[in-house]
Scaffold this motif. Structure first.
Motif, PDB file in Angstrom:
ATOM      1  N   PRO A  64     -22.351   0.679 -18.708  1.00  0.00           N
ATOM      2  CA  PRO A  64     -21.059   1.336 -18.935  1.00  0.00           C
ATOM      3  C   PRO A  64     -20.659   2.291 -18.251  1.00  0.00           C
ATOM      4  N   ASP A  65     -21.386   2.729 -17.147  1.00  0.00           N
ATOM      5  CA  ASP A  65     -21.048   3.875 -16.279  1.00  0.00           C
ATOM      6  C   ASP A  65     -20.273   3.217 -14.803  1.00  0.00           C
ATOM      7  N   ASP A  66     -20.271   2.001 -14.630  1.00  0.00           N
ATOM      8  CA  ASP A  66     -19.590   1.330 -13.705  1.00  0.00           C
ATOM      9  C   ASP A  66     -18.310   1.224 -13.828  1.00  0.00           C
ATOM     10  N   LEU A  67     -17.698   1.677 -12.584  1.00  0.00           N
ATOM     11  CA  LEU A  67     -16.015   1.795 -12.420  1.00  0.00           C
ATOM     12  C   LEU A  67     -15.591   0.642 -11.663  1.00  0.00           C
ATOM     13  N   LEU A  68     -14.496   0.014 -12.068  1.00  0.00           N
ATOM     14  CA  LEU A  68     -13.772  -1.136 -11.596  1.00  0.00           C
ATOM     15  C   LEU A  68     -12.810  -0.761 -10.522  1.00  0.00           C
ATOM     16  N   LEU A  69     -12.544  -1.109  -9.461  1.00  0.00           N
ATOM     17  CA  LEU A  69     -11.610  -0.737  -8.274  1.00  0.00           C
ATOM     18  C   LEU A  69     -11.243  -1.628  -7.923  1.00  0.00           C
ATOM     19  N   LEU A  70      -9.663  -1.550  -7.710  1.00  0.00           N
ATOM     20  CA  LEU A  70      -8.859  -2.616  -7.031  1.00  0.00           C
ATOM     21  C   LEU A  70      -8.518  -1.911  -5.733  1.00  0.00           C
ATOM     22  N   GLN A  71      -8.533  -3.126  -4.713  1.00  0.00           N
ATOM     23  CA  GLN A  71      -8.045  -2.712  -3.304  1.00  0.00           C
ATOM     24  C   GLN A  71      -7.227  -3.861  -2.949  1.00  0.00           C
ATOM     25  N   HIS A  72      -5.828  -3.742  -2.521  1.00  0.00           N
ATOM     26  CA  HIS A  72      -5.173  -4.949  -1.901  1.00  0.00           C
ATOM     27  C   HIS A  72      -5.709  -5.027  -0.233  1.00  0.00           C
ATOM     28  N   GLY A  73      -5.770  -6.455  -0.236  1.00  0.00           N
ATOM     29  CA  GLY A  73      -6.291  -6.935   1.321  1.00  0.00           C
ATOM     30  C   GLY A  73      -5.577  -6.162   2.394  1.00  0.00           C
ATOM     31  N   GLY A  74      -6.305  -5.703   3.087  1.00  0.00           N
ATOM     32  CA  GLY A  74      -5.508  -5.190   4.290  1.00  0.00           C
ATOM     33  C   GLY A  74      -5.183  -3.775   4.393  1.00  0.00           C
ATOM     34  N   ASN A  75      -5.326  -2.987   3.021  1.00  0.00           N
ATOM     35  CA  ASN A  75      -5.048  -1.592   2.772  1.00  0.00           C
ATOM     36  C   ASN A  75      -6.151  -0.926   2.145  1.00  0.00           C
ATOM     37  N   ALA A  76      -6.484   0.061   2.583  1.00  0.00           N
ATOM     38  CA  ALA A  76      -7.593   1.097   2.424  1.00  0.00           C
ATOM     39  C   ALA A  76      -7.592   1.776   1.199  1.00  0.00           C
ATOM     40  N   SER A  77      -6.430   1.909   0.613  1.00  0.00           N
ATOM     41  CA  SER A  77      -6.153   2.421  -0.750  1.00  0.00           C
ATOM     42  C   SER A  77      -6.929   1.675  -1.926  1.00  0.00           C
ATOM     43  N   LEU A  78      -7.613   2.504  -2.857  1.00  0.00           N
ATOM     44  CA  LEU A  78      -8.212   1.870  -4.121  1.00  0.00           C
ATOM     45  C   LEU A  78      -7.631   2.704  -5.127  1.00  0.00           C
ATOM     46  N   CYS A  79      -7.711   1.814  -6.090  1.00  0.00           N
ATOM     47  CA  CYS A  79      -7.333   2.289  -7.391  1.00  0.00           C
ATOM     48  C   CYS A  79      -8.313   2.094  -8.553  1.00  0.00           C
ATOM     49  N   ALA A  80      -8.369   2.901  -9.309  1.00  0.00           N
ATOM     50  CA  ALA A  80      -9.312   2.549 -10.621  1.00  0.00           C
ATOM     51  C   ALA A  80      -8.634   1.965 -11.853  1.00  0.00           C
ATOM     52  N   VAL A  81      -9.260   0.587 -12.132  1.00  0.00           N
ATOM     53  CA  VAL A  81      -8.554  -0.023 -13.295  1.00  0.00           C
ATOM     54  C   VAL A  81      -9.343   0.419 -14.617  1.00  0.00           C
ATOM     55  N   GLU A  82      -8.563   0.977 -15.628  1.00  0.00           N
ATOM     56  CA  GLU A  82      -8.799   1.568 -16.618  1.00  0.00           C
ATOM     57  C   GLU A  82      -7.816   1.277 -17.784  1.00  0.00           C
ATOM     58  N   ARG A  83      -7.780   0.883 -18.977  1.00  0.00           N
ATOM     59  CA  ARG A  83      -6.866   1.077 -20.139  1.00  0.00           C
ATOM     60  C   ARG A  83      -5.691   0.540 -19.548  1.00  0.00           C
ATOM     61  N   GLY A  84      -5.602  -0.678 -18.966  1.00  0.00           N
ATOM     62  CA  GLY A  84      -4.444  -1.426 -18.529  1.00  0.00           C
ATOM     63  C   GLY A  84      -3.835  -0.962 -17.534  1.00  0.00           C
ATOM     64  N   ALA A  85      -4.149  -0.163 -16.929  1.00  0.00           N
ATOM     65  CA  ALA A  85      -3.440   0.512 -15.626  1.00  0.00           C
ATOM     66  C   ALA A  85      -4.673   0.731 -14.328  1.00  0.00           C
ATOM     67  N   CYS A  86      -3.817   0.892 -13.187  1.00  0.00           N
ATOM     68  CA  CYS A  86      -4.676   0.955 -12.130  1.00  0.00           C
ATOM     69  C   CYS A  86      -4.299   2.419 -11.638  1.00  0.00           C
ATOM     70  N   THR A  87      -5.090   3.205 -11.668  1.00  0.00           N
ATOM     71  CA  THR A  87      -4.766   4.751 -11.185  1.00  0.00           C
ATOM     72  C   THR A  87      -5.290   5.072  -9.875  1.00  0.00           C
ATOM     73  N   PRO A  88      -4.402   5.379  -8.942  1.00  0.00           N
ATOM     74  CA  PRO A  88      -4.762   5.625  -7.529  1.00  0.00           C
ATOM     75  C   PRO A  88      -5.906   6.784  -7.552  1.00  0.00           C
ATOM     76  N   LEU A  89      -6.989   6.675  -6.717  1.00  0.00           N
ATOM     77  CA  LEU A  89      -8.170   7.794  -6.772  1.00  0.00           C
ATOM     78  C   LEU A  89      -7.808   9.203  -6.532  1.00  0.00           C
ATOM     79  N   ALA A  90      -6.543   9.608  -6.146  1.00  0.00           N
ATOM     80  CA  ALA A  90      -6.119  10.566  -5.841  1.00  0.00           C
ATOM     81  C   ALA A  90      -5.730  11.303  -7.160  1.00  0.00           C
ATOM     82  N   SER A  91      -5.364  10.447  -8.017  1.00  0.00           N
ATOM     83  CA  SER A  91      -4.988  10.839  -9.328  1.00  0.00           C
ATOM     84  C   SER A  91      -6.169  10.630 -10.519  1.00  0.00           C
ATOM     85  N   PHE A  92      -7.267  10.219 -10.133  1.00  0.00           N
ATOM     86  CA  PHE A  92      -8.327   9.544 -11.175  1.00  0.00           C
ATOM     87  C   PHE A  92      -9.101  10.634 -11.728  1.00  0.00           C
TER      88      PHE A  92
END
Length: 234
Positions: free
Chosen positions: A114-142
């Protein structure tokens, strides 16, 4: 008001789905599934992420595919993780759901994380976002579930991905160019609560010290007061 024919059709579909079965398999390091039904069904297989069994299941982007055939179907090399489930959608409804942590899935079901977090990264892009509650939140705002200010874990999670501390669920050779990572948060949650308790204990110690100092001040004041009254009596 529905007609008797429509009601009968709906009941027939319900019976059909009740006789259908979704089974997950782990073949090597790849997740596959099989849908068995009395007849061919117009349905879609949707892999999703569900950290808590009672919570919602977040569909994984770009991995949905039509259900077809009797043999196992894979999802472009999706790798197994305890929080992964597969749902069967038909007619705008979830008809069947099977998760890798379900004991009935296969011998040796995976315990949930339950404590694992799903992250999405677009290919060739270093930016990551956290997938939660139907949205992907940039880590800077997570903000993690353990509270803390937005962006608190951004550098830590980026480092975990870079050094291999996170599990890659979907590799970059997939057709969408999206990479999915599962990152454990339990170490950060433990650190957060340890700091909270340290703060509470430190605050309690300061309060106790303050009370003791006040007590000594009161004692000194009473002593001087008694001394003053004694000198007046003389």
């Amino acid at each position: 008001h529905s007609s008797p024919g429509a009601t009968a059709d709906a009941e027939a579909w319900e019976r059909l789905w009740a006789q259908s079965r979704l089974v997950l398999h782990i073949e090597g390091q790849v997740l596959t599934c099989s849908l068995s039904a009395p007849c061919d069904l117009l349905a879609e297989l949707v892999p999703c992420w569900q950290p808590v069994s009672s919570g919602p299941c977040q569909p994984l982007p770009g991995l949905q595919q039509p259900a077809g055939g009797k043999g196992p179907q894979e999802f472009g090399g999706l790798r197994p993780h305890p929080n992964l489930c597969v749902q069967v959608w038909s007619g705008g409804q979830v008809r069947l759901t099977q998760c890798l942590r379900d004991p009935g899935t296969f011998p040796g079901a995976l315990p949930g994380r339950p404590d694992d977090l799903l992250l999405l990264q677009h290919g060739g892009n270093a930016s990551l976002c956290a997938v939660e509650r139907g949205a992907c939140t940039p880590l800077a705002s997570f903000t993690s579930r353990g509270a803390g200010h937005p962006g608190l874990l951004e550098q830590d999670l980026q480092r975990d991905v870079a050094v291999g501390q996170c599990q890659q669920l979907w590799h970059p050779s997939n057709r969408t160019g999206v990479v999915l990572w599962a990152c454990p948060l339990h170490k950060y949650l433990r650190t957060h609560w340890a700091l909270v308790w340290m703060g509470v204990l430190l605050g309690a110690a300061c309060l106790l010290l303050l009370l003791l100092m006040k007590k000594e001040d009161v004692k000194g004041w009473l002593k001087s007061l008694r001394a003053g009254y004694g000198s007046k009596g003389e």
